[in-house]
Write a protein that holds these residues in place. Structure first.
Motif, mmCIF file in Angstrom:
data_model
loop_
_atom_site.group_PDB
_atom_site.id
_atom_site.type_symbol
_atom_site.label_atom_id
_atom_site.label_comp_id
_atom_site.label_asym_id
_atom_site.label_seq_id
_atom_site.Cartn_x
_atom_site.Cartn_y
_atom_site.Cartn_z
ATOM 1 N N TYR A 224 0.880 5.228 11.575
ATOM 2 C CA TYR A 224 0.935 4.245 11.324
ATOM 3 C C TYR A 224 2.032 4.332 10.626
ATOM 4 C CZ TYR A 224 -4.755 3.787 11.024
ATOM 5 O OH TYR A 224 -5.305 3.622 11.962
ATOM 6 N N TRP B 233 2.041 -8.291 -5.024
ATOM 7 C CA TRP B 233 2.629 -8.000 -3.688
ATOM 8 C C TRP B 233 2.700 -6.113 -3.953
ATOM 9 C CZ3 TRP B 233 5.697 -10.843 -0.435
ATOM 10 C CH2 TRP B 233 6.280 -9.771 0.803
ATOM 11 N N ARG C 174 18.865 7.630 12.363
ATOM 12 C CA ARG C 174 18.278 6.283 11.810
ATOM 13 C C ARG C 174 19.572 5.987 11.062
ATOM 14 N NH1 ARG C 174 12.578 5.540 8.565
ATOM 15 N NH2 ARG C 174 12.975 3.734 8.349
ATOM 16 N N PRO D 150 5.143 9.232 6.155
ATOM 17 C CA PRO D 150 6.075 10.666 6.473
ATOM 18 C C PRO D 150 4.998 11.575 5.411
ATOM 19 C CG PRO D 150 7.591 9.209 5.040
ATOM 20 C CD PRO D 150 6.178 8.367 5.675
ATOM 21 N N LYS E 287 -0.338 -5.010 -3.995
ATOM 22 C CA LYS E 287 -1.359 -4.895 -2.642
ATOM 23 C C LYS E 287 -0.407 -3.167 -1.116
ATOM 24 C CE LYS E 287 -2.899 -9.071 -0.930
ATOM 25 N NZ LYS E 287 -4.632 -8.740 -1.714
ATOM 26 N N ASP F 134 5.082 1.161 -4.792
ATOM 27 C CA ASP F 134 5.941 -0.085 -4.258
ATOM 28 C C ASP F 134 6.249 -0.088 -5.241
ATOM 29 O OD1 ASP F 134 6.483 -1.450 -2.266
ATOM 30 O OD2 ASP F 134 6.124 -3.518 -3.494
ATOM 31 N N TYR G 98 18.096 3.887 2.125
ATOM 32 C CA TYR G 98 18.033 4.497 3.670
ATOM 33 C C TYR G 98 18.722 5.872 2.785
ATOM 34 C CZ TYR G 98 16.479 6.972 7.405
ATOM 35 O OH TYR G 98 16.125 8.297 8.237
ATOM 36 N N HIS H 273 11.721 1.347 -1.734
ATOM 37 C CA HIS H 273 13.386 1.354 -1.556
ATOM 38 C C HIS H 273 13.324 -0.393 -1.042
ATOM 39 C CE1 HIS H 273 13.200 1.844 2.742
ATOM 40 N NE2 HIS H 273 13.295 3.267 2.726
ATOM 41 N N ASN I 131 5.113 9.499 -1.682
ATOM 42 C CA ASN I 131 5.350 7.909 -1.450
ATOM 43 C C ASN I 131 6.484 7.746 -1.697
ATOM 44 O OD1 ASN I 131 3.840 5.348 -1.482
ATOM 45 N ND2 ASN I 131 4.557 6.244 0.804
ATOM 46 N N LEU I 132 7.484 7.117 -0.445
ATOM 47 C CA LEU I 132 8.716 6.174 -0.890
ATOM 48 C C LEU I 132 8.744 4.799 -0.899
ATOM 49 C CD1 LEU I 132 11.551 7.515 -1.299
ATOM 50 C CD2 LEU I 132 11.721 6.997 1.364
ATOM 51 N N LEU J 105 -4.260 -7.487 4.493
ATOM 52 C CA LEU J 105 -4.194 -7.478 3.478
ATOM 53 C C LEU J 105 -5.029 -8.667 2.823
ATOM 54 C CD1 LEU J 105 -0.784 -7.430 3.802
ATOM 55 C CD2 LEU J 105 -0.700 -5.731 2.651
ATOM 56 N N GLY K 159 -0.876 1.320 5.878
ATOM 57 C CA GLY K 159 0.202 -0.040 6.172
ATOM 58 C C GLY K 159 -0.154 -1.395 6.042
ATOM 59 N N LEU K 160 0.529 -2.543 7.540
ATOM 60 C CA LEU K 160 0.027 -3.186 8.089
ATOM 61 C C LEU K 160 -1.236 -2.885 8.695
ATOM 62 C CD1 LEU K 160 3.168 -5.227 7.599
ATOM 63 C CD2 LEU K 160 1.021 -5.414 5.897
HETATM 64 C C1 LIG Z 1 5.999 -0.007 6.132
HETATM 65 C C2 LIG Z 1 5.409 -0.814 5.636
HETATM 66 C C3 LIG Z 1 4.620 0.741 4.917
HETATM 67 C C4 LIG Z 1 5.858 -0.953 3.703
HETATM 68 O O1 LIG Z 1 6.678 -0.672 3.590
HETATM 69 P P1 LIG Z 1 8.144 -1.738 2.968
HETATM 70 O O2 LIG Z 1 7.182 -2.038 1.343
HETATM 71 O O3 LIG Z 1 8.815 -2.479 3.368
HETATM 72 O O4 LIG Z 1 8.724 -0.636 2.626
HETATM 73 P P2 LIG Z 1 9.111 0.411 1.030
HETATM 74 O O5 LIG Z 1 10.057 0.497 0.741
HETATM 75 O O6 LIG Z 1 8.249 0.366 -0.056
HETATM 76 O O7 LIG Z 1 8.215 2.095 1.986
HETATM 77 C C5 LIG Z 1 8.857 2.475 3.009
HETATM 78 C C6 LIG Z 1 8.882 3.976 3.117
HETATM 79 O O8 LIG Z 1 7.131 4.230 2.817
HETATM 80 C C7 LIG Z 1 6.884 5.061 3.861
HETATM 81 N N1 LIG Z 1 5.781 4.708 4.882
HETATM 82 C C8 LIG Z 1 5.512 4.192 6.075
HETATM 83 N N2 LIG Z 1 4.458 4.695 6.974
HETATM 84 C C9 LIG Z 1 4.528 3.946 5.805
HETATM 85 C C10 LIG Z 1 2.308 4.237 5.519
HETATM 86 N N3 LIG Z 1 1.461 3.635 7.455
HETATM 87 N N4 LIG Z 1 1.770 4.868 4.328
HETATM 88 C C11 LIG Z 1 2.581 4.934 3.180
HETATM 89 N N5 LIG Z 1 3.454 5.156 3.137
HETATM 90 C C12 LIG Z 1 4.914 4.446 4.934
HETATM 91 C C13 LIG Z 1 8.467 5.719 4.562
HETATM 92 O O9 LIG Z 1 8.667 7.022 3.415
HETATM 93 C C14 LIG Z 1 9.709 3.790 3.920
HETATM 94 O O10 LIG Z 1 10.515 4.631 3.619
HETATM 95 P P3 LIG Z 1 11.776 5.557 5.550
HETATM 96 O O11 LIG Z 1 10.894 4.940 6.009
HETATM 97 O O12 LIG Z 1 12.307 5.346 4.604
HETATM 98 O O13 LIG Z 1 11.335 7.411 5.348
HETATM 99 C C15 LIG Z 1 4.570 -1.666 5.365
HETATM 100 O O14 LIG Z 1 3.850 -1.652 4.495
HETATM 101 C C16 LIG Z 1 5.036 -2.581 6.009
HETATM 102 O O15 LIG Z 1 5.886 -2.670 6.380
HETATM 103 N N6 LIG Z 1 4.997 -3.375 4.612
HETATM 104 C C17 LIG Z 1 5.880 -4.953 5.220
HETATM 105 C C18 LIG Z 1 5.841 -6.076 4.282
HETATM 106 C C19 LIG Z 1 5.389 -6.772 3.893
HETATM 107 O O16 LIG Z 1 5.368 -7.855 4.828
HETATM 108 N N7 LIG Z 1 4.650 -7.110 2.478
HETATM 109 C C20 LIG Z 1 3.739 -8.055 3.109
HETATM 110 C C21 LIG Z 1 3.330 -8.424 1.515
HETATM 111 S S1 LIG Z 1 2.287 -7.873 0.788
#
Ligand SMILES: CC(C)(COP(=O)(O)OP(=O)(O)OC[C@H]1O[C@@H](n2cnc3c(N)ncnc32)[C@H](O)[C@@H]1OP(=O)(O)O)[C@@H](O)C(=O)NCCC(=O)NCCS
Length: 258
Positions: free
Chosen positions: A77, A159, A35, A80, A162, A117, A48, A99, A96-97, A177, A172-173
């Motif tokens: 979903y 943001w 990845r 990890p 949420k 977040d 990453y 980035h 929970n991570l 929301l 996740g999504l």
């Molecule tokens: C994937 C999601 C859980 C978080 O995405 P994100 O905010 O873009 O990314 P973040 O860096 O905060 O979190 C990513 C990490 O969350 C973890 N993660 C993945 N799926 C998850 C889930 N279902 N539940 C909790 N944690 C999750 C993983 O560790 C991931 O990191 P990795 O792939 O490097 O291991 C999901 O909420 C998403 O896709 N959000 C998109 C953002 C968006 O459109 N937000 C709307 C505005 S509120």
């Protein structure tokens, strides 16, 4: 072992990934390595890699497992967690991570639902359009009522909160929301759920933190424990064991139902 009332938030700078790459890359398993190789944008690659290094080295602070030996599995979903066959090595440990540009945050707790977040806020966001698309109407109205920097602050408060909640639920999504709405006018954020996202407000506690001028962080925690103690530390994976900077905050009680 982590105390059940403690949540530790480890923070790392992805800009270090370049210099430290030789130390971090060997920690990754083949799937993570593949990845990592697929990321074309350098910043995303660094975030990453920093995330993987931070998760692996941090979990090894709480359990007698070498960082490279951790195995993970994801729920349906994508969340990890420690693989089932290693769960006995770190009973009830949850993490929970998150980035974003310039910051990686890892929250670690014991026997709780936990979501974190972080967001980089210095970007042109078309805030109003995003509000209408993602936020509950009351949240979007609160953002629109702010001007300039205050509008940006409100937007990223909602943001991050949420995202922290849907990540704590591990869905996740898959959660709508606009199925829940925060009130951020008081000292602590208060959540209210709609029928499209049924949950009990009283079981949640939330925290917002400003992480320097460009980053905002939110935590969502649901624990059976009373007053929680939050530790925040800036760390360097595989670096000196001492955190670069640390803060301890109390987080009292559950929220009152609105
Ligand atoms: C994937 C999601 C859980 C978080 O995405 P994100 O905010 O873009 O990314 P973040 O860096 O905060 O979190 C990513 C990490 O969350 C973890 N993660 C993945 N799926 C998850 C889930 N279902 N539940 C909790 N944690 C999750 C993983 O560790 C991931 O990191 P990795 O792939 O490097 O291991 C999901 O909420 C998403 O896709 N959000 C998109 C953002 C968006 O459109 N937000 C709307 C505005 S509120």
């Amino acid at each position: 072992m982590l105390h059940p009332r403690h949540v530790d938030v480890h923070l790392a700078d992805p800009a270090l990934a370049d210099d430290r790459q030789t130390g971090w890359l060997p920690l990754l398993d083949p799937a993570e390595r593949a990845r990592y190789e697929r990321y074309k944008v350098e910043g995303a690659r660094q975030e990453y890699l920093t995330g993987r290094a931070l998760v692996r080295t941090t979990l090894s602070r709480y359990a007698d497992v070498d960082p490279a030996d951790w195995r993970f599995e994801a729920n349906r979903y994508g969340r990890p967690s420690i693989a089932a066959d290693q769960a006995h090595l770190a009973p009830d440990l949850v993490f929970n991570l998150s980035h974003t540009r310039g910051l990686v945050a890892l929250a670690v707790g014991q026997d709780c639902d936990l979501g974190v977040d972080v967001e980089w806020i210095d970007r042109d966001n078309e805030l109003a359009r995003l509000c209408d698309r993602y936020f509950a109407p009351s949240e979007a109205a609160h953002v629109r009522a702010g001007e300039g920097a205050e509008r940006t602050e409100r937007f990223f408060a909602f943001w991050t909160l949420k995202e922290a909640y849907i990540k704590a639920r591990g869905m996740g999504l898959a959660l709508p929301l606009d199925g829940f709405a925060y009130d951020i006018t008081g000292d602590a954020p208060i959540i209210a759920f709609k029928s499209s996202c049924p949950d009990d407000p009283a079981r949640w506690r939330f925290l917002r933190r400003t992480m320097g001028p460009s980053h905002r962080l939110a935590l969502a925690i649901s624990s059976r424990q009373g007053g929680m103690r939050l530790w925040f530390g800036r760390v360097v994976p595989l670096g000196d064991d001492a955190p670069v900077e640390e803060t301890v905050l109390p987080l009292d009680g559950g929220q009152r139902a609105p």
